[in-house]
Motif scaffolding. Sequence first.
Motif, short mmCIF file in Angstrom:
data_model
loop_
_atom_site.label_atom_id
_atom_site.label_comp_id
_atom_site.label_asym_id
_atom_site.label_seq_id
_atom_site.Cartn_x
_atom_site.Cartn_y
_atom_site.Cartn_z
N LEU A 71 -9.93 13.32 15.57
CA LEU A 71 -10.06 14.72 15.11
C LEU A 71 -10.51 14.77 13.65
O LEU A 71 -11.19 15.73 13.24
N THR A 72 -10.15 13.76 12.88
CA THR A 72 -10.61 13.70 11.49
C THR A 72 -12.13 13.52 11.44
O THR A 72 -12.82 14.17 10.64
N ILE A 73 -12.64 12.66 12.31
CA ILE A 73 -14.11 12.46 12.38
C ILE A 73 -14.77 13.74 12.91
O ILE A 73 -15.81 14.18 12.39
N GLY A 81 8.00 15.14 14.67
CA GLY A 81 6.54 15.02 14.83
C GLY A 81 5.85 14.42 13.63
O GLY A 81 5.74 15.09 12.59
N GLY A 82 5.38 13.18 13.79
CA GLY A 82 4.79 12.46 12.67
C GLY A 82 3.35 12.84 12.37
O GLY A 82 2.87 12.68 11.26
N SER A 83 2.64 13.34 13.40
CA SER A 83 1.21 13.62 13.19
C SER A 83 0.98 14.76 12.21
O SER A 83 -0.07 14.87 11.61
N SER A 94 0.81 -1.23 0.00
CA SER A 94 0.00 0.00 0.00
C SER A 94 0.84 1.27 0.00
O SER A 94 0.39 2.30 -0.47
N LEU A 95 2.03 1.19 0.57
CA LEU A 95 2.81 2.42 0.74
C LEU A 95 3.94 2.56 -0.28
O LEU A 95 4.50 3.65 -0.42
N VAL A 96 4.30 1.49 -0.97
CA VAL A 96 5.36 1.64 -1.98
C VAL A 96 4.85 1.22 -3.37
O VAL A 96 4.91 2.00 -4.33
#
Length: 385
Positions: free
Chosen positions: A373-375, A137-139, A99-101
């Motif tokens: 927070l997305t919801i 910070g990954g978020s 999914s990521l590469v």
Amino acid sequence: MSPLDLYDIGASFSDEERSVQGAVARFVDERVLPVIQKHFEEHTFPRELVPEIAALGLLGSAIKGYGCAGMNAVSYGLICQELERGDSGVRSFVSVQSSLVMYPIHAFGSEAQRRKYLPRMATGELIGCFGLTEPHGGSDPANMKTHAKRRGKDWVLNGAKMWITNAPIADVALVWAKTEEGIRGFLVEKGMRGLAAPEIERKFSLRASATGALFLEDVVVPEENLLPGSTAGLKAALSCLTQARFGIAWGVIGAAQACLAQVLDYTKDRILFGRPLAANQAIQIRLAAMARGITGAQLMSLQLARLKEAGRMKPSQVSLAKWNNCRMALDVARDARDMLGGSGISAEYVPIRHALNLESVITYEGTETIHQLTIGRELTGINAF
Ligand code: TGC
Ligand code: FAD
């Protein structure tokens, strides 16, 4: 009625989907479970399983062509579920590679890049990693420091990425970097001067997965390694996360099922106060709560797959499933560990390993708070990040 599938959701799968699930389940029972605890204890990735994972068509399974199996969304979900019933580390390997590469190379790459990388990634000959998160910070990946500057026909990359699954074993790293044209994706190959990918040692979680950092110091990357379709800035990178989060929402159900299966056996066999532990109301209520959580997660994931197949799946719907299912699986694993008493901390039983792994799974691909927070933003229209 199976205690792990109270709504007989398995009956709604097609013959092909059931056959994929059966093949991966057999692989997990025969090849993963006998070795995984040792790898977990020794903090090693079971690399010897990669050719078999590839032979089953599990790498880039949703891609059509380029040596990939072209399976549907439910099949991809079931692959993740069965693999994570074995160990989240094995599922992580497949998620990142697929999914990521492979997904971004297919979606945003040139035809030459697809032909160069995808067939060899499908066979496991080439391993990939995805470098988005940075140490500060990954978020908030929009606050990216890693940058790429044009130099003639090449690009020069500088920066650092942290917590990167597969980095120490990767042949190709998809590195997201800030350019004057916005955030773009670059395929940085092992051996390019100035690239280092040291392993992060001493993890208490995902110990059967290779996690590392990526350090880039004046790495010269040719123009042909820039993903030409990654022009939408962070949106391109985030769309890869949507694919991986879909797989995680399915995957963690497998970890929860493994814990429920074990705690059912244990509480029926263990005699305390003259009767099986499972004969106590307090225990049955906890077992019932596990089945309730698993069934809800199964239904949510199946509907998500239907939306995905119909091309209607929205990132906020994926956030809801990633949050709900990771929280459910972590709670199940922790509660199963407790119901096993002292045995619950032993490597002889699976819940402690799953619980430790799920501490990572609930953190990576967006922490629980990020998905909440997305919801919240979806419901209110107000961005609270
Ligand atoms: P925001 O303004 O919300 O969005 C910018 C543009 O991107 C679009 N978008 C998405 N598109 C596809 N999928 C998604 N999930 C998307 N989320 C947002 C959005 O519509 C917008 O498009 P447009 O056309 O309006 O420009 O961006 P923001 O900077 O406010 O960020 C929002 C936030 C916090 C949700 C995002 O930064 C985020 O998801 N943060 C968490 C980072 C994260 O999950 N990192 C994971 C790293 S990879 C990993 O952990 C691998 S683990 C190994 C394994 O998978 O096994
Ligand atoms: P931070 O972003 O610093 O967050 C710290 C805390 O603050 C969290 O609790 C978070 O929820 C909270 N928080 C953040 N923002 C807010 C806010 N606005 N309001 C309230 N609370 C907030 N990344 C990759 O790019 N590729 C990979 O392959 C990869 N693999 C990983 C493998 C493992 C084992 C782990 C642990 C991580 C991996 N990651 C990977 C990184 C992962 O995506 C990040 O750890 C995750 O996105 C969180 O970033 P962070 O660790 O920097 O935490």
